[in-house]
Scaffold this active site. Structure first.
Site, PDB file in Angstrom:
ATOM      1  N   THR A  71       0.818  -1.227   0.000  1.00 17.75           N
ATOM      2  CA  THR A  71       0.000   0.000   0.000  1.00 17.75           C
ATOM      3  C   THR A  71       0.846   1.269   0.000  1.00 17.75           C
ATOM      4  O   THR A  71       0.336   2.358  -0.266  1.00 17.75           O
ATOM      5  CB  THR A  71      -0.895   0.042   1.251  1.00 17.75           C
ATOM      6  OG1 THR A  71      -0.036   0.149   2.405  1.00 17.75           O
ATOM      7  CG2 THR A  71      -1.752  -1.210   1.372  1.00 17.75           C
ATOM      8  N   ASP A  83      17.256   1.528  -1.557  1.00 15.95           N
ATOM      9  CA  ASP A  83      16.634   1.427  -0.235  1.00 15.95           C
ATOM     10  C   ASP A  83      17.640   1.874   0.822  1.00 15.95           C
ATOM     11  O   ASP A  83      18.634   1.187   1.085  1.00 15.95           O
ATOM     12  CB  ASP A  83      16.188  -0.018   0.019  1.00 15.95           C
ATOM     13  CG  ASP A  83      15.363  -0.125   1.290  1.00 15.95           C
ATOM     14  OD1 ASP A  83      15.855   0.287   2.364  1.00 15.95           O
ATOM     15  OD2 ASP A  83      14.216  -0.603   1.221  1.00 15.95           O
ATOM     16  N   ASP A 110      18.258  -0.557   3.864  1.00 16.74           N
ATOM     17  CA  ASP A 110      19.011  -1.759   3.489  1.00 16.74           C
ATOM     18  C   ASP A 110      20.467  -1.434   3.212  1.00 16.74           C
ATOM     19  O   ASP A 110      21.373  -2.191   3.594  1.00 16.74           O
ATOM     20  CB  ASP A 110      18.377  -2.409   2.243  1.00 16.74           C
ATOM     21  CG  ASP A 110      17.110  -3.177   2.585  1.00 16.74           C
ATOM     22  OD1 ASP A 110      16.899  -3.489   3.774  1.00 16.74           O
ATOM     23  OD2 ASP A 110      16.330  -3.458   1.664  1.00 16.74           O
TER      24      ASP A 110
END
Ligand code: PRP
Ligand code: URA
Length: 213
Positions: free
Chosen positions: A112, A204, A207
């Site tokens: 989402t 990211d 990460d």
């Protein structure tokens, strides 16, 4: 150098910041170097972001005489959004060692893209408290907007958002939700891709900081 403003956004594009941002974006940059660069860029941004901090006069005794100096008045709180915001704390604390540090735990649901809260602990706000919300990535803006709402609900009045890469979508969404909060970024990127990643971006941030991929 600063580029100002795009709505509430100020882009801090000093040559040192642009140089380090280029290294940060590079897919070949190791997790160790990525961590170091995030910290260094956050420290460089601090110089501009704190330009309007209030100071008060104090007497200081030099080896030769007494003179008037200045010290920062009021309290400063750094509030990283977990996880990736943590990488920005050390660089700022090196310059503001008395800063208090709060934490807001949020992650973005992969499907989402909505932020999900899991932790909130910040210094109790007082009238003289300045809050700096830290997150390297302003993508859809959902995480930063939710974190700012949580901070306001806790009583924080004076909030600034510091991020490294801001997407137009995130800047617009954040300005709609919090028109009173200034946003500082090291880079203003082109757009989001279909899964909510910033282009060209840096991937990211969590990460890459923590080596989890
Ligand atoms: C990343 C990033 C921001 C958020 C930005 O965190 O650090 O918090 O995404 O996206 P948004 O502007 O669309 O909300 P992530 O959800 O990946 O969590 P993590 O830091 O724990 O990996
Ligand atoms: N979160 C990240 O870490 N990177 C992006 O590009 C978008 C959200």
């Amino acid at each position: 150098m600063t580029t100002k403003p795009r709505g509430g956004l100020t882009v801090l594009d000093h040559p040192l910041i642009r140089h380090k941002m280029t290294l940060l974006r590079d897919v070949a940059t190791s997790s160790r170097d990525f961590k170091q660069l995030v910290s260094e860029i956050a420290a460089l941004m601090t110089y501009e972001v704190t330009r309007d901090l209030r100071t008060e006069s104090v007497e200081v005794v030099t080896p030769l005489e007494t003179t008037t100096g200045h010290r920062i008045s009021g309290k400063i709180a750094l509030v990283p959004i977990l996880r990736a915001g943590l990488g920005m704390v050390d660089g700022i604390v090196q310059l503001i060692p008395n800063a208090r540090v709060g934490h807001i735990g949020l992650y973005r649901d992969h499907d989402t893209l909505q932020p999900v809260s899991y932790y909130f602990k910040v210094p109790t706000p007082t009238a003289d408290h300045r809050f700096f919300l830290l997150d390297p990535m302003l993508a859809t803006g959902g995480s930063a907007a939710k974190a700012a709402s949580e901070l306001k609900r806790a009583g924080a009045g004076d909030i600034s958002l510091i991020c490294l890469v801001a997407a137009p979508e995130g800047v617009a969404a954040f300005a709609t939700a919090h028109p009173d909060i200034p946003v500082y970024a090291a880079a203003y990127d082109r757009e989001l891709n279909a899964i909510g990643y910033i282009l060209p971006g840096l991937g990211d941030a969590g990460d890459r900081l923590f080596g989890t991929k």
